[in-house]
Design an enzyme around this catalytic site. Structure first.
Site, PDB file in Angstrom:
ATOM      1  N   HIS A  64       0.775  -1.189   0.011  1.00 31.28           N
ATOM      2  CA  HIS A  64      -0.025   0.011  -0.021  1.00 31.28           C
ATOM      3  C   HIS A  64       0.923   1.221   0.064  1.00 31.28           C
ATOM      4  CE1 HIS A  64      -3.366   2.395   0.367  1.00 31.28           C
ATOM      5  NE2 HIS A  64      -3.059   3.154   1.649  1.00 31.28           N
ATOM      6  N   ASP A  88      -4.228   9.055   3.322  1.00 30.60           N
ATOM      7  CA  ASP A  88      -4.283   7.598   3.171  1.00 30.60           C
ATOM      8  C   ASP A  88      -5.662   7.147   2.629  1.00 30.60           C
ATOM      9  OD1 ASP A  88      -4.494   4.594   3.454  1.00 30.60           O
ATOM     10  OD2 ASP A  88      -2.956   4.743   5.180  1.00 30.60           O
ATOM     11  N   CYS A 102      -4.116   2.977  -4.997  1.00 34.51           N
ATOM     12  CA  CYS A 102      -3.427   3.707  -3.944  1.00 34.51           C
ATOM     13  C   CYS A 102      -2.129   4.487  -4.655  1.00 34.51           C
ATOM     14  CB  CYS A 102      -2.867   2.876  -2.728  1.00 34.51           C
ATOM     15  SG  CYS A 102      -1.920   1.579  -3.201  1.00 34.51           S
TER      16      CYS A 102
END
Length: 273
Positions: free
Chosen positions: A107, A124, A166
């Protein structure tokens, strides 16, 4: 064309066919995807039109990884870009903790540090899954800058709806914050909040693909002078089965998005001298 073939040399970054293939929908980004975009942003009008571009540093993923893993961040002063005069430092965060694995992790997230206010803005796209890694990097950075302590805030961030966006969202978040600096005419009092609909992963992938193709069309396959840099990963002459940013299906991100994000202090980080 093979995955390890170079399609573009852009200053200090070689873009491989594999990197370009990663720009397709639902593909995972590797370190080189983010490194190219940061290199491109530093040479783009968005960056150069800032009042003081020298106040803003875009640290490459490999540099952030080195900072996170270094036992003594002060040893990195001679190999990292000068940070003493930086006002804002952008740090792409990855959750790879294996120092023997150059390409790993599952991630990407983004930490933007305001060195004057001693604040870290943490973005995030998957419900703060990387917050511990961000705390580690922030703590190492305070040691490197000798700034005492840094308050880290988790910022409301558009949430991804799959397990692969991401990386592109970190690239677009970086572009978006830089554009905020340009639009404000100053980086002193910028609203660091990101609107829920401000980031589109699919448009981001299209933009990055178009940028590479446009560079090749205008300048050929080599743009600028390639300098020797400290942090470049060797590509094997074989198809790689794992991604730099998200390496296995066993460690795939959740597809659920956050129902609500609020600005909350994560914790106060202090350096140990």
């Amino acid at each position: 064309m093979r995955s390890y073939d170079i399609i573009l040399e852009y200053y200090d970054v070689s873009v491989y066919k594999e990197d370009f293939d990663n720009l397709r929908d639902d593909q995972w980004f590797n370190d080189n995807n983010l490194t190219f975009w940061y290199e491109y942003l530093e040479r783009s009008e968005v960056y150069t039109s800032l009042d003081h571009p020298e106040y803003i540093v875009l640290l490459r993923p490999s540099m952030v990884f080195l900072l996170a893993q270094s036992p003594n961040p002060l040893d990195l002063k001679d190999v990292l870009p000068p940070l003493d005069g930086a006002r804002f430092i952008f740090l792409p965060i990855n959750n790879n903790a294996n120092v023997d694995l150059a390409e790993g992790g599952s991630h990407w997230s983004l930490l933007v540090v305001d060195t004057k206010k001693k604040i870290g803005y943490y973005y995030d796209t998957l419900e703060d899954i990387n917050v511990q890694e961000a705390e580690i990097v922030a703590k190492k950075l305070t040691t490197l800058l000798d700034c005492g302590k840094l308050t880290l805030y988790s910022m409301p961030t558009p949430q991804q709806t799959n397990g692969s966006d991401c990386g592109v969202m970190v690239c677009m978040l970086t572009s978006h914050v830089l554009q905020k600096f340009v639009d404000s005419g100053s980086s002193a009092d910028v609203d660091m909040h990101i609107a829920e609909d401000a980031i589109s992963p699919s448009r981001g992938r299209q933009l990055m693909s178009y940028t590479i193709l446009e560079l090749i069309s205008k300048y050929g396959r080599k743009v600028g002078d390639n300098k020797d840099i400290e942090f470049s990963f060797t590509r094997k002459k074989e198809d790689q089965s794992s991604s730099s940013s998200e390496s296995s299906s066993e460690n795939t991100e959740s597809g659920e998005s956050s129902s609500e994000s609020i600005q909350i202090p994560v914790k106060v980080l202090t350096t140990h001298r």
